[in-house]
Design an enzyme around this catalytic site. Structure first.
Site, short mmCIF file in Angstrom:
data_model
loop_
_atom_site.label_atom_id
_atom_site.label_comp_id
_atom_site.label_asym_id
_atom_site.label_seq_id
_atom_site.Cartn_x
_atom_site.Cartn_y
_atom_site.Cartn_z
N ASP A 3 0.86 -1.19 0.00
CA ASP A 3 0.00 0.00 0.00
C ASP A 3 0.89 1.24 0.00
O ASP A 3 1.95 1.24 0.62
CB ASP A 3 -0.89 -0.01 1.26
CG ASP A 3 -2.13 0.82 1.10
OD1 ASP A 3 -3.23 0.26 1.14
OD2 ASP A 3 -2.00 2.06 0.93
N GLY A 38 -5.09 4.92 2.75
CA GLY A 38 -5.11 3.90 3.81
C GLY A 38 -4.19 4.30 4.97
O GLY A 38 -3.41 5.25 4.87
N PHE A 64 -6.98 -3.62 -4.66
CA PHE A 64 -7.94 -2.64 -4.11
C PHE A 64 -7.41 -1.21 -4.25
O PHE A 64 -8.02 -0.28 -3.73
CB PHE A 64 -8.17 -2.90 -2.61
CG PHE A 64 -8.77 -4.25 -2.31
CD1 PHE A 64 -10.14 -4.44 -2.34
CD2 PHE A 64 -7.95 -5.33 -2.01
CE1 PHE A 64 -10.69 -5.68 -2.07
CE2 PHE A 64 -8.50 -6.58 -1.74
CZ PHE A 64 -9.88 -6.75 -1.76
N ALA A 65 -6.24 -1.06 -4.90
CA ALA A 65 -5.54 0.22 -4.85
C ALA A 65 -6.03 1.19 -5.92
O ALA A 65 -5.30 1.56 -6.82
CB ALA A 65 -4.04 -0.03 -5.01
N TYR A 122 -14.19 7.54 -13.55
CA TYR A 122 -13.97 6.45 -12.59
C TYR A 122 -14.45 5.12 -13.18
O TYR A 122 -13.70 4.14 -13.24
CB TYR A 122 -14.70 6.76 -11.27
CG TYR A 122 -14.79 5.56 -10.36
CD1 TYR A 122 -13.64 4.92 -9.91
CD2 TYR A 122 -16.03 5.04 -9.97
CE1 TYR A 122 -13.72 3.79 -9.10
CE2 TYR A 122 -16.11 3.92 -9.16
CZ TYR A 122 -14.95 3.29 -8.73
OH TYR A 122 -15.04 2.18 -7.93
N PHE A 165 -21.64 -3.10 -5.46
CA PHE A 165 -22.73 -2.13 -5.37
C PHE A 165 -22.43 -1.21 -4.17
O PHE A 165 -21.29 -0.81 -4.01
CB PHE A 165 -24.08 -2.85 -5.41
CG PHE A 165 -24.39 -3.24 -6.85
CD1 PHE A 165 -23.58 -4.16 -7.52
CD2 PHE A 165 -25.40 -2.64 -7.57
CE1 PHE A 165 -23.77 -4.46 -8.87
CE2 PHE A 165 -25.60 -2.94 -8.91
CZ PHE A 165 -24.79 -3.84 -9.56
N ILE A 167 -23.86 7.91 1.37
CA ILE A 167 -25.06 8.21 2.17
C ILE A 167 -24.99 7.64 3.59
O ILE A 167 -25.40 8.32 4.54
CB ILE A 167 -26.33 7.72 1.42
CG1 ILE A 167 -27.60 8.15 2.13
CG2 ILE A 167 -26.33 6.22 1.20
CD1 ILE A 167 -27.87 9.59 2.10
N ALA A 198 -26.54 15.00 -10.28
CA ALA A 198 -26.37 14.66 -11.70
C ALA A 198 -25.89 13.23 -11.85
O ALA A 198 -24.99 12.80 -11.11
CB ALA A 198 -25.36 15.61 -12.33
N1 UDP Z 1 -27.28 10.77 -1.24
C1 UDP Z 1 -28.00 11.77 -0.59
N2 UDP Z 1 -27.32 12.63 0.23
C2 UDP Z 1 -25.98 12.54 0.45
C3 UDP Z 1 -25.25 11.50 -0.19
C4 UDP Z 1 -25.93 10.63 -1.03
O1 UDP Z 1 -29.22 11.90 -0.77
O2 UDP Z 1 -25.44 13.38 1.20
C5 UDP Z 1 -28.00 9.83 -2.13
C6 UDP Z 1 -27.45 9.80 -3.55
O3 UDP Z 1 -28.02 10.85 -4.32
C7 UDP Z 1 -27.90 8.42 -4.01
C8 UDP Z 1 -27.82 7.59 -2.72
O4 UDP Z 1 -27.82 8.52 -1.65
O5 UDP Z 1 -29.23 8.47 -4.42
C9 UDP Z 1 -26.56 6.75 -2.65
O6 UDP Z 1 -25.47 7.61 -2.90
P1 UDP Z 1 -23.97 7.22 -2.55
O7 UDP Z 1 -23.10 8.40 -2.89
O8 UDP Z 1 -23.90 6.71 -1.16
O9 UDP Z 1 -23.66 6.00 -3.51
P2 UDP Z 1 -23.77 5.85 -5.12
O10 UDP Z 1 -24.98 5.00 -5.35
O11 UDP Z 1 -23.86 7.20 -5.72
O12 UDP Z 1 -22.51 5.14 -5.47
#
Ligand code: UDP
Length: 328
Positions: free
Chosen positions: A31, A36, A77-78, A145, A173, A194, A285
């Protein structure tokens, strides 16, 4: 197995190291400690400081370790993983994520290491218009990405074909939660996901949070995602590595739960512990309304099923943040 975990000091890599050690495998971590930390590396793993994009550094470490006993498999994982940053700095993403994989594969070929387990992402599917993603679905990433991960997947496939190697590509996921030991978890500045954001808001680490959009075509109007506990995800890597080593085959598998939860479902689950202050804002977006993995293939081939629920994900994230972020 003797496994080399590149990026084993990061969030998901450190959990993979814990699961490998629990399953009694020998682990060497490489690493560069860019995101990390040393303290995330299990005490039974050997840590080398090294950068995946620097061939001399990887060669030196592989030479030392393979002289003792060759690696059975390498896990990767890097990667840099922040979508908006990848849009701003695509060259850094291509350098680290794609050139890094090229150097790693070249090193593996030079040392005759035959098995690679690779972290990929649901972002390779792009703007998905259907509910349940299957591995055979078309890939059309919508950000650098996702593009770098898809480019790496393809490179791995061609290289494995040319040099008689095997791969296990996992498309993740929404990964969250922390190991039940609470020793490791997602510890990073500028979190964007989230679950940690909701937990930090509940714990008063952030004053409030914004729910991005409440007019999506879902039951409560907020986006639906497939959340998977990081320890379940990490354990899949142990199974995947063993499977390709034993059977000399290659696999591409989704890792999710076949289940979806909305942003408001996540908030409700966190509110079982503490209230969460939130407001609704515009949709972000590029956010698809609903993204759920079909994980049937991982179950059929590896016998893998996620054992932990959304409640377990949130409970461990809360406990981890209480231990590591509230103590100061
Ligand atoms: N989200 C939200 N508020 C936040 C961060 C994320 O409402 O402060 C929503 C985001 O728009 C998506 C869901 O949570 O609908 C999951 O987002 P996250 O960034 O966790 O993962 P993603 O699915 O984008 O990889």
């Amino acid at each position: 197995m003797k496994v080399c975990v590149i990026g084993g000091a990061g969030y998901i890599g450190s959990h993979a190291v814990y699961e490998l050690i629990r399953a009694k495998h020998e682990v060497v971590v490489i690493d560069n400690l860019s995101t990390g930390t040393k303290d995330a590396v299990h005490e039974k793993a050997k840590l080398y400081l090294g950068d995946i994009t620097k061939k001399e550094e990887l060669h030196e470490i592989f030479a030392i370790e393979c002289a003792k006993k060759p690696f059975d498999a390498v896990m990767h994982f890097a990667a840099k993983i922040v979508v908006p940053e990848s849009v701003e700095k695509p060259l850094e993403y291509y350098h680290n994520n794609v050139e890094g994989v090229r150097v790693m594969l070249e090193t593996m070929r030079d040392f005759k290491i035959k098995n690679i387990v690779f972290s990929s992402t649901a972002a390779v599917y792009g703007d998905v218009k259907k509910d349940l993603c299957l591995e055979e679905d078309p890939c059309a990433p919508i950000n650098p990405y996702g593009e770098t991960k898809l480019a790496s997947e393809k490179m791995i496939q061609w290289v494995c074909k040319a040099y008689d190697m095997n791969y296990c590509i996992f498309r993740y996921f929404n990964v969250a939660g922390a190991d039940e030991s609470l020793e490791i978890g997602l510890k990073r500045d500028n979190l964007t996901h989230i679950i940690p954001i909701t937990v930090q808001t509940a714990l008063g680490i952030r004053p409030s949070m914004i729910v991005f959009g409440n007019d999506y075509p879902t039951e409560d109007g907020t986006c639906i995602r497939d959340y998977i506990h990081v320890a379940d995800l990490a354990y899949a890597h142990v199974l995947g590595a063993k499977y390709i080593c034993d059977n000399h085959v290659s696999l591409t598998l989704n890792l999710g739960s076949n289940n979806g939860f909305s942003v408001l479902d996540v908030i409700k689950e966190v509110e079982k512990y503490h209230p969460v202050k939130y407001t609704f804002g515009p949709g972000r977006a590029g956010d698809p309304a609903k993204l759920i993995a079909s994980s049937t293939k991982a179950k059929e081939i590896l016998g893998w099923i996620p054992r932990r629920s959304l409640a377990d994900i949130i409970k461990t994230d809360i406990e981890f943040r209480k231990k590591h972020e509230l103590k100061k």
